[in-house]
Write a protein that holds these residues in place. Structure first.
Motif, mmCIF file in Angstrom:
data_model
loop_
_atom_site.group_PDB
_atom_site.id
_atom_site.type_symbol
_atom_site.label_atom_id
_atom_site.label_comp_id
_atom_site.label_asym_id
_atom_site.label_seq_id
_atom_site.Cartn_x
_atom_site.Cartn_y
_atom_site.Cartn_z
ATOM 1 N N LYS A 27 0.831 -1.207 0.000
ATOM 2 C CA LYS A 27 0.000 0.000 0.000
ATOM 3 C C LYS A 27 0.863 1.253 0.000
ATOM 4 N N ILE A 30 2.230 1.706 -3.467
ATOM 5 C CA ILE A 30 1.179 2.203 -4.358
ATOM 6 C C ILE A 30 0.946 3.693 -4.120
ATOM 7 N N ASP A 31 0.935 4.118 -2.870
ATOM 8 C CA ASP A 31 0.770 5.543 -2.556
ATOM 9 C C ASP A 31 1.901 6.371 -3.166
ATOM 10 N N ASN A 32 3.133 5.853 -3.096
ATOM 11 C CA ASN A 32 4.267 6.560 -3.682
ATOM 12 C C ASN A 32 4.149 6.634 -5.204
ATOM 13 N N ILE A 33 3.716 5.546 -5.809
ATOM 14 C CA ILE A 33 3.525 5.530 -7.260
ATOM 15 C C ILE A 33 2.433 6.513 -7.654
ATOM 16 N N ASP A 34 1.330 6.533 -6.898
ATOM 17 C CA ASP A 34 0.240 7.472 -7.176
ATOM 18 C C ASP A 34 0.712 8.922 -7.080
ATOM 19 N N ALA A 35 1.539 9.212 -6.086
ATOM 20 C CA ALA A 35 2.067 10.576 -5.929
ATOM 21 C C ALA A 35 2.934 10.945 -7.124
ATOM 22 N N LEU A 37 2.759 9.630 -10.153
ATOM 23 C CA LEU A 37 1.879 9.766 -11.305
ATOM 24 C C LEU A 37 1.173 11.120 -11.308
ATOM 25 N N LYS A 38 0.707 11.534 -10.152
ATOM 26 C CA LYS A 38 0.024 12.826 -10.047
ATOM 27 C C LYS A 38 0.948 13.956 -10.490
ATOM 28 N N TYR A 41 1.464 13.673 -14.357
ATOM 29 C CA TYR A 41 0.296 14.126 -15.116
ATOM 30 C C TYR A 41 0.178 15.646 -15.067
#
Length: 62
Positions: A27, A30-35, A37-38, A41
């Motif tokens: 988790k 995933i949070d680091n990857i989401d950050a 990606l944000k 983008y």
């Protein structure tokens, strides 16, 4: 017999804890990857906006 059951219980509790630790690690990844990606983008959107404004500016110079 009770001792065997207690050993089994302890073994399963240990396995459960190990799996929960792995879930927490995943988790966090995933949070680091989401950050990331944000951020990417957002950077992409800024670049596209800059590119569009540059094209508009250059076409107005003609």
């Amino acid at each position: 017999m009770v001792k065997k059951m207690l050993n089994k219980i302890q073994k399963f509790e240990q396995q459960k804890q190990e799996k929960q630790n792995k879930i927490s690690e995943i988790k966090l990844e995933i949070d680091n990857i989401d950050a990331n990606l944000k951020k990417l983008y957002s950077l992409k959107k800024e670049y596209e906006k800059l590119e569009s404004n540059s094209k508009d500016f250059l076409s107005n110079l003609k």
